[in-house]
Design a protein around this motif. Structure first.
Motif, PDB file in Angstrom:
ATOM      1  N   TRP A  80       0.806  -1.220   0.000  1.00  0.00           N
ATOM      2  CA  TRP A  80       0.000   0.000   0.000  1.00  0.00           C
ATOM      3  C   TRP A  80       0.844   1.277   0.000  1.00  0.00           C
ATOM      4  CZ3 TRP A  80      -3.898  -2.156  -1.708  1.00  0.00           C
ATOM      5  CH2 TRP A  80      -4.475  -3.278  -1.144  1.00  0.00           C
ATOM      6  N   THR A  81       2.111   1.187  -0.364  1.00  0.00           N
ATOM      7  CA  THR A  81       2.966   2.369  -0.456  1.00  0.00           C
ATOM      8  C   THR A  81       2.305   3.408  -1.362  1.00  0.00           C
ATOM      9  OG1 THR A  81       4.895   0.915  -0.307  1.00  0.00           O
ATOM     10  CG2 THR A  81       5.281   3.187  -1.015  1.00  0.00           C
ATOM     11  N   PRO A  82       2.244   4.682  -0.947  1.00  0.00           N
ATOM     12  CA  PRO A  82       1.660   5.713  -1.809  1.00  0.00           C
ATOM     13  C   PRO A  82       2.373   5.786  -3.151  1.00  0.00           C
ATOM     14  CG  PRO A  82       1.932   6.549   0.413  1.00  0.00           C
ATOM     15  CD  PRO A  82       2.624   5.221   0.375  1.00  0.00           C
ATOM     16  N   VAL A  83       1.597   5.858  -4.241  1.00  0.00           N
ATOM     17  CA  VAL A  83       2.155   5.878  -5.601  1.00  0.00           C
ATOM     18  C   VAL A  83       1.726   7.150  -6.317  1.00  0.00           C
ATOM     19  CG1 VAL A  83       2.140   4.771  -7.871  1.00  0.00           C
ATOM     20  CG2 VAL A  83       2.232   3.359  -5.804  1.00  0.00           C
ATOM     21  N   LEU A  84       2.712   7.872  -6.857  1.00  0.00           N
ATOM     22  CA  LEU A  84       2.472   9.042  -7.690  1.00  0.00           C
ATOM     23  C   LEU A  84       2.790   8.648  -9.127  1.00  0.00           C
ATOM     24  CD1 LEU A  84       3.472  12.712  -6.984  1.00  0.00           C
ATOM     25  CD2 LEU A  84       3.917  11.711  -9.215  1.00  0.00           C
ATOM     26  N   MET A  85       1.775   8.669  -9.988  1.00  0.00           N
ATOM     27  CA  MET A  85       1.983   8.319 -11.387  1.00  0.00           C
ATOM     28  C   MET A  85       2.573   9.511 -12.122  1.00  0.00           C
ATOM     29  SD  MET A  85       0.904   5.197 -11.436  1.00  0.00           S
ATOM     30  CE  MET A  85       0.686   4.711 -13.158  1.00  0.00           C
ATOM     31  N   LEU A  86       3.569   9.232 -12.970  1.00  0.00           N
ATOM     32  CA  LEU A  86       4.285  10.276 -13.693  1.00  0.00           C
ATOM     33  C   LEU A  86       4.310   9.878 -15.160  1.00  0.00           C
ATOM     34  CD1 LEU A  86       6.006  12.871 -13.282  1.00  0.00           C
ATOM     35  CD2 LEU A  86       8.005  11.377 -13.147  1.00  0.00           C
ATOM     36  N   THR A  87       3.686  10.701 -16.020  1.00  0.00           N
ATOM     37  CA  THR A  87       3.554  10.270 -17.410  1.00  0.00           C
ATOM     38  C   THR A  87       3.312  11.431 -18.356  1.00  0.00           C
ATOM     39  OG1 THR A  87       2.234   8.902 -18.918  1.00  0.00           O
ATOM     40  CG2 THR A  87       1.088   9.900 -17.071  1.00  0.00           C
ATOM     41  N   ALA A  88       3.546  11.182 -19.629  1.00  0.00           N
ATOM     42  CA  ALA A  88       3.254  12.176 -20.660  1.00  0.00           C
ATOM     43  C   ALA A  88       1.800  12.118 -21.079  1.00  0.00           C
ATOM     44  CB  ALA A  88       4.145  11.952 -21.875  1.00  0.00           C
ATOM     45  N   LYS A  89       1.097  11.061 -20.692  1.00  0.00           N
ATOM     46  CA  LYS A  89      -0.319  10.925 -21.036  1.00  0.00           C
ATOM     47  C   LYS A  89      -1.145  11.772 -20.068  1.00  0.00           C
ATOM     48  CE  LYS A  89      -1.716   6.821 -22.224  1.00  0.00           C
ATOM     49  NZ  LYS A  89      -2.088   5.394 -22.140  1.00  0.00           N
ATOM     50  N   ASP A  90      -2.101  12.533 -20.603  1.00  0.00           N
ATOM     51  CA  ASP A  90      -2.829  13.449 -19.718  1.00  0.00           C
ATOM     52  C   ASP A  90      -4.342  13.434 -19.948  1.00  0.00           C
ATOM     53  OD1 ASP A  90      -2.937  14.644 -22.167  1.00  0.00           O
ATOM     54  OD2 ASP A  90      -2.197  16.604 -21.515  1.00  0.00           O
ATOM     55  N   GLY A  91      -4.863  12.376 -20.560  1.00  0.00           N
ATOM     56  CA  GLY A  91      -6.303  12.308 -20.775  1.00  0.00           C
ATOM     57  C   GLY A  91      -7.039  11.973 -19.493  1.00  0.00           C
ATOM     58  N   ASP A  92      -8.332  12.321 -19.442  1.00  0.00           N
ATOM     59  CA  ASP A  92      -9.145  12.022 -18.262  1.00  0.00           C
ATOM     60  C   ASP A  92      -9.198  10.530 -17.996  1.00  0.00           C
ATOM     61  OD1 ASP A  92      -9.751  14.630 -17.676  1.00  0.00           O
ATOM     62  OD2 ASP A  92     -11.579  14.662 -18.878  1.00  0.00           O
ATOM     63  N   TYR A  93      -9.289   9.720 -19.082  1.00  0.00           N
ATOM     64  CA  TYR A  93      -9.368   8.280 -18.886  1.00  0.00           C
ATOM     65  C   TYR A  93      -8.085   7.731 -18.307  1.00  0.00           C
ATOM     66  CZ  TYR A  93     -13.798   8.068 -21.387  1.00  0.00           C
ATOM     67  OH  TYR A  93     -15.106   8.228 -21.755  1.00  0.00           O
ATOM     68  N   ASP A  94      -6.930   8.316 -18.711  1.00  0.00           N
ATOM     69  CA  ASP A  94      -5.652   7.865 -18.171  1.00  0.00           C
ATOM     70  C   ASP A  94      -5.603   8.098 -16.664  1.00  0.00           C
ATOM     71  OD1 ASP A  94      -4.690   7.238 -20.759  1.00  0.00           O
ATOM     72  OD2 ASP A  94      -4.247   9.357 -21.084  1.00  0.00           O
ATOM     73  N   GLN A  95      -6.047   9.275 -16.237  1.00  0.00           N
ATOM     74  CA  GLN A  95      -6.058   9.574 -14.814  1.00  0.00           C
ATOM     75  C   GLN A  95      -7.039   8.677 -14.076  1.00  0.00           C
ATOM     76  OE1 GLN A  95      -6.180  13.775 -13.773  1.00  0.00           O
ATOM     77  NE2 GLN A  95      -5.611  14.328 -15.859  1.00  0.00           N
ATOM     78  N   THR A  96      -8.213   8.478 -14.665  1.00  0.00           N
ATOM     79  CA  THR A  96      -9.213   7.627 -14.024  1.00  0.00           C
ATOM     80  C   THR A  96      -8.706   6.206 -13.867  1.00  0.00           C
ATOM     81  OG1 THR A  96     -11.008   8.967 -14.932  1.00  0.00           O
ATOM     82  CG2 THR A  96     -11.566   6.738 -14.207  1.00  0.00           C
ATOM     83  N   ASP A  97      -8.087   5.674 -14.928  1.00  0.00           N
ATOM     84  CA  ASP A  97      -7.543   4.317 -14.857  1.00  0.00           C
ATOM     85  C   ASP A  97      -6.503   4.213 -13.756  1.00  0.00           C
ATOM     86  OD1 ASP A  97      -9.136   3.488 -16.912  1.00  0.00           O
ATOM     87  OD2 ASP A  97      -7.592   3.667 -18.454  1.00  0.00           O
ATOM     88  N   ALA A  98      -5.630   5.220 -13.660  1.00  0.00           N
ATOM     89  CA  ALA A  98      -4.580   5.190 -12.639  1.00  0.00           C
ATOM     90  C   ALA A  98      -5.189   5.185 -11.236  1.00  0.00           C
ATOM     91  CB  ALA A  98      -3.655   6.393 -12.807  1.00  0.00           C
ATOM     92  N   PHE A  99      -6.164   6.053 -10.989  1.00  0.00           N
ATOM     93  CA  PHE A  99      -6.774   6.112  -9.667  1.00  0.00           C
ATOM     94  C   PHE A  99      -7.578   4.853  -9.373  1.00  0.00           C
ATOM     95  CE2 PHE A  99      -6.429  10.896 -10.157  1.00  0.00           C
ATOM     96  CZ  PHE A  99      -5.404  11.010  -9.225  1.00  0.00           C
TER      97      PHE A  99
END
Length: 241
Positions: A72-91
């Motif tokens: 459960w280590t906190p994860v910060l996603m770092l990427t060149a992709k910036d679509g709403d779906y990309d963020q939703t998938d990550a969360f």
């Protein structure tokens, strides 16, 4: 404070290593998803910075496997992709924060410190409605002992309905909570996905738990016949090889 950076752009990865060390962090760096997954699950970190577009194993799969193993280590996603779906998938997969490239190093440090201050979050328990079970950590759904395979959108819809079991939820509420804010299609898409869900969580089991409340919305109710679910499964052919 120990941080893992999983980033395949070596110049950026080295820049982050140097910069974060100057900010007082202890930093490990991996340049591909497989080695990043190994480090994330074999070592203790206060936070993980994880790129999505990685060789050998992409960041989504790394994150999914980390959470499946109950890290459960906190994860910060770092990427060149910036679509709403990309963020939703990550969360949806268990990310705690998200930054797009190019980014401000100062902002990255601030967000990492905020994640570390909050500490490892308590993850949600399995959600149960009758014989239907949803495990947010593993992203798995079962009706009794039978596992149900859902698409990402179906999973999001079912998760919302299960967390509001017994309540009537409108199409508008579903769109607001399951689809992203940029969605401009018809509300009828909700009816389509409700139908998809019924074909997976109800119809094969001879149940009727996902109800349409005419003129109001939808309601998910517990099945009242859980005791004879094994016989229903046998009769329907679900689970047969």
């Amino acid at each position: 404070m120990r941080v893992l950076v999983v980033e395949d752009e070596k110049k950026l990865a080295e820049s982050l290593r140097v910069g974060l060390r100057q900010e007082g962090f202890v930093v490990d760096v991996c340049n591909d998803g497989v080695s990043g997954l190994w480090s994330a699950t074999e070592n203790a970190y206060d936070a993980i910075v994880l790129d999505i577009m990685l060789p050998r194993l992409n960041g989504y799969d790394v994150l999914k496997e980390i959470r499946r193993r109950r890290v459960w280590t906190p994860v910060l996603m770092l990427t060149a992709k910036d679509g709403d779906y990309d963020q939703t998938d990550a969360f949806d997969l268990g990310a705690d924060d998200y930054l797009t490239k190019p980014f401000s190093f100062i902002v990255l440090v601030a967000r990492l410190r905020a994640l570390i201050r909050r500490g490892t979050p308590e993850r949600p328990n399995v959600v149960t409605v009758g014989t239907l079970r949803l495990d947010p950590a593993k992203r798995r759904v079962h009706r009794g002992e039978h596992e149900i395979t859902l698409t990402a959108r179906e999973y999001g819809l079912l998760s919302y309905l299960m967390r509001h079991a017994g309540d009537i939820v409108t199409k508008g509420e579903i769109l607001d909570n399951v689809w992203d804010s940029s969605f401009e299609g018809s509300e009828n898409v909700v009816e389509v996905y409700i139908s998809y869900l019924r074909k997976k969580i109800d119809i094969p089991f001879g149940l009727h738990t996902l109800l349409t409340v005419r003129g109001m919305g939808y309601r998910l109710t517990p099945d009242q016949s859980g005791d004879d679910l094994p016989s229903r499964l046998a009769g329907s052919g679900v689970g047969r090889a």
